[in-house]
Write an enzyme that holds these catalytic residues in place. Structure first.
Site, PDB file in Angstrom:
ATOM      1  N   HIS A  86      48.952  29.551  57.676  1.00 16.65           N
ATOM      2  CA  HIS A  86      48.120  28.531  57.038  1.00 16.65           C
ATOM      3  C   HIS A  86      48.105  27.303  57.929  1.00 16.65           C
ATOM      4  O   HIS A  86      49.152  26.869  58.414  1.00 16.65           O
ATOM      5  CB  HIS A  86      48.683  28.160  55.664  1.00 16.65           C
ATOM      6  CG  HIS A  86      47.857  27.106  54.991  1.00 16.65           C
ATOM      7  ND1 HIS A  86      46.714  27.406  54.281  1.00 16.65           N
ATOM      8  CD2 HIS A  86      47.971  25.759  54.960  1.00 16.65           C
ATOM      9  CE1 HIS A  86      46.171  26.295  53.833  1.00 16.65           C
ATOM     10  NE2 HIS A  86      46.912  25.271  54.227  1.00 16.65           N
ATOM     11  N   ASP A 165      46.256  24.172  40.548  1.00 10.59           N
ATOM     12  CA  ASP A 165      46.071  23.441  41.808  1.00 10.59           C
ATOM     13  C   ASP A 165      44.605  23.106  42.033  1.00 10.59           C
ATOM     14  O   ASP A 165      44.276  22.020  42.520  1.00 10.59           O
ATOM     15  CB  ASP A 165      46.612  24.250  42.995  1.00 10.59           C
ATOM     16  CG  ASP A 165      46.285  23.532  44.295  1.00 10.59           C
ATOM     17  OD1 ASP A 165      46.787  22.421  44.486  1.00 10.59           O
ATOM     18  OD2 ASP A 165      45.472  24.047  45.081  1.00 10.59           O
ATOM     19  N   ARG A 172      42.714  14.816  42.764  1.00  8.14           N
ATOM     20  CA  ARG A 172      43.347  14.012  43.832  1.00  8.14           C
ATOM     21  C   ARG A 172      42.304  13.525  44.832  1.00  8.14           C
ATOM     22  O   ARG A 172      42.391  12.405  45.344  1.00  8.14           O
ATOM     23  CB  ARG A 172      44.416  14.843  44.554  1.00  8.14           C
ATOM     24  CG  ARG A 172      45.668  15.045  43.712  1.00  8.14           C
ATOM     25  CD  ARG A 172      46.561  16.114  44.320  1.00  8.14           C
ATOM     26  NE  ARG A 172      46.878  15.873  45.703  1.00  8.14           N
ATOM     27  CZ  ARG A 172      47.063  16.835  46.606  1.00  8.14           C
ATOM     28  NH1 ARG A 172      46.979  18.104  46.279  1.00  8.14           N
ATOM     29  NH2 ARG A 172      47.346  16.520  47.849  1.00  8.14           N
ATOM     30  N   SER A 187      50.744  22.028  46.670  1.00  7.13           N
ATOM     31  CA  SER A 187      49.391  22.574  46.578  1.00  7.13           C
ATOM     32  C   SER A 187      49.233  23.769  47.527  1.00  7.13           C
ATOM     33  O   SER A 187      48.811  24.862  47.138  1.00  7.13           O
ATOM     34  CB  SER A 187      48.391  21.460  46.934  1.00  7.13           C
ATOM     35  OG  SER A 187      47.120  21.974  47.179  1.00  7.13           O
ATOM     36  N   LYS A 191      49.561  28.218  46.454  1.00  6.47           N
ATOM     37  CA  LYS A 191      48.535  29.221  46.743  1.00  6.47           C
ATOM     38  C   LYS A 191      49.091  30.313  47.658  1.00  6.47           C
ATOM     39  O   LYS A 191      48.840  31.491  47.455  1.00  6.47           O
ATOM     40  CB  LYS A 191      47.315  28.559  47.387  1.00  6.47           C
ATOM     41  CG  LYS A 191      46.494  27.784  46.358  1.00  6.47           C
ATOM     42  CD  LYS A 191      45.392  26.961  46.997  1.00  6.47           C
ATOM     43  CE  LYS A 191      45.922  25.770  47.713  1.00  6.47           C
ATOM     44  NZ  LYS A 191      45.031  24.666  47.950  1.00  6.47           N
TER      45      LYS A 191
HETATM   46  N1  URA Z   1      45.148  21.663  51.477  1.00  7.56           N
HETATM   47  C1  URA Z   1      45.487  22.051  50.226  1.00  7.56           C
HETATM   48  O1  URA Z   1      45.277  23.189  49.836  1.00  7.56           O
HETATM   49  N2  URA Z   1      46.051  21.138  49.427  1.00  7.56           N
HETATM   50  C2  URA Z   1      46.303  19.873  49.791  1.00  7.56           C
HETATM   51  O2  URA Z   1      46.838  19.105  49.012  1.00  7.56           O
HETATM   52  C3  URA Z   1      45.939  19.478  51.094  1.00  7.56           C
HETATM   53  C4  URA Z   1      45.369  20.407  51.907  1.00  7.56           C
END
Ligand code: URA
Length: 427
Positions: A86, A165, A172, A187, A191
């Site tokens: 990621h 999320d 946010r 966050s 995932k």
């Molecule tokens: N990417 C995400 O999935 N969440 C965040 O808070 C910032 C970047």
């Protein structure tokens, strides 16, 4: 009977610098997902967390509660190990495209669940959709089939993964609480853990084009995410990589596919190749393939074969010629000197304004819009030297894009600062 809490008490506790209990966190995330806690209350709580921070136990609980809000994927029935990466997002960051096929050419499955771009950083799905016929949507059963068969897949992250999320991230975004380490870490990791990979390598970007502008902050974010992965039983490592200058020489959806193909043909710009190879080695090491010669797999066509299988399996034509934008504009050096700065944020916003990115989730993107960079940092140029080519389907965008791009290019007499690509590793 499940305990219920008063959300105002929870907000007040965090506002005053207190610690939230596991039960409070579980309740507030669940109640927000179900619409019992309102947006204004969750926004206030996010702001309290932004200002007061969370300790490690709170971050673990917050992450787990977001995982529990939805489904979890399970790849354990595959005959091969899985690994994933990621990136926290950056300009010209097309690494996922050559990386999945490269790693899968060593017999490891790489299920990449990706998103679309928002703001100045591009999304992997938008990039691959520049390939005629390629589709991200597929059933879970089809994904397992492709993974077993060709080993790499790039799919749209379904709505069922960590729905808490999705709701909190959207909030946010409009309440100035994105750039907060506990909230970003929970966050991303909620995932990734829900996606069910057994190992994960994080590429945490540092610099003007990234969330984290300085190395210490980026290191703290990376360490928090690595700890969250370990606590959840996912083997996790992180690289900290430079994002003060765009990655590679091409920015924009179709242009980034072109450059990824150059890498898969054994060429491509050295910074992109370096990060791709380093991430691939770590992913393979975690999946049990040690000391893999990834450079050779790029040069001898194995990674390219794997790319072709991946694109075909998802309906795309790997031999189709990629479209080029009908309108281009060349940016030339206004004086002689050394290229001292090619600012990632300035070029990322410029590419977005040319049509490569979107301002709202539902906006379309142009497959051909973007920027080609013709010079390197530290290169000597004379007046009139070609620095950039801008591409767009809508030429009225050039002026607005140039307003962002031009201040980000600095040509001067001093030598350019040396650029290191990989700044640190957390293993
Ligand atoms: N990417 C995400 O999935 N969440 C965040 O808070 C910032 C970047």
């Amino acid at each position: 009977m499940a305990t219920t809490f008063d959300v105002v008490d929870i907000i007040r506790t965090k506002r005053d610098g207190g610690e939230l209990s596991t039960e409070q966190i579980n309740w507030v995330i669940d109640a927000y997902t179900r619409g019992i806690v309102g947006d204004e209350q969750m926004a206030a709580l996010n702001m309290a967390i932004f200002i007061r921070d969370m300790n490690r136990r709170e971050i673990v609980d917050w992450t787990q509660a977001m995982i529990n809000s939805g489904e979890r994927m399970d790849f354990s029935s595959l005959s091969k190990p899985t690994t994933d990466k990621h990136s926290t997002g950056g300009v010209g960051d097309k690494v996922t495209l050559p990386l999945g096929p490269l790693v899968s050419s060593f017999g490891v499955a790489v299920p990449q669940l990706s998103g679309r771009g928002l703001g100045h950083t591009g999304g992997t799905l938008d990039k691959l959709e520049a390939i005629p016929g390629w589709k991200a949507d597929m059933s879970n059963a089809r994904m397992m089939e492709i993974l077993e068969d060709s080993g790499a897949v790039v799919a749209a992250a379904g709505a069922g993964l960590a729905p808490a999320d999705k709701k909190i991230y959207a909030l946010r975004d409009i309440t100035a609480t994105v750039d907060c380490i506990p909230l970003i870490a929970s966050s991303i990791m909620s995932k990734k853990i829900a996606e069910g990979t057994s190992s994960l390598v994080l590429d945490v970007k540092v610099g003007s084009g990234a969330f984290m502008k300085d190395l210490d902050q980026a290191r703290a974010l990376a360490q928090t995410m690595v700890d969250l992965g370990h606590d959840a039983g996912v083997q996790t490592r992180a690289l900290l990589t430079d994002m003060s200058t765009p990655l590679g020489k091409k920015i924009g959806n179709g242009l980034e596919v072109e450059e990824s193909i150059e890498v898969l043909q054994g060429g491509g710009p050295s910074d992109l190749v370096e990060i791709t190879c380093e991430l691939a080695r770590h992913m393979l090491d975690l999946a049990g393939v040690h000391d893999a010669d990834v450079e050779t797999a790029l040069k001898d066509g194995r990674a390219m074969d794997s790319w072709r299988r991946m694109i075909k399996a998802q309906g795309g034509d790997p031999d189709a010629k990629l479209a080029r934008a009908p309108h281009t504009y060349e940016v030339l050096a206004e004086k002689e000197g050394t290229v001292q700065q090619l600012d990632a944020l300035a070029l990322g916003v410029g590419s977005w304004r040319l049509g490569a990115g979107r301002a709202r989730k539902e906006d379309p993107v142009q497959a051909t819009a973007g920027i080609e960079i013709h010079v390197d940092l530290g290169q000597r140029v004379t007046k009139g030297h070609k620095l950039l080519t801008l591409h767009t389907e809508t030429p009225e965008r050039f002026e607005h894009a140039l307003n962002s791009i031009l201040p980000g290019i600095v040509i001067g007499e001093a030598a350019a600062p040396e650029r290191r690509i990989i700044l640190d590793r957390i293993v």
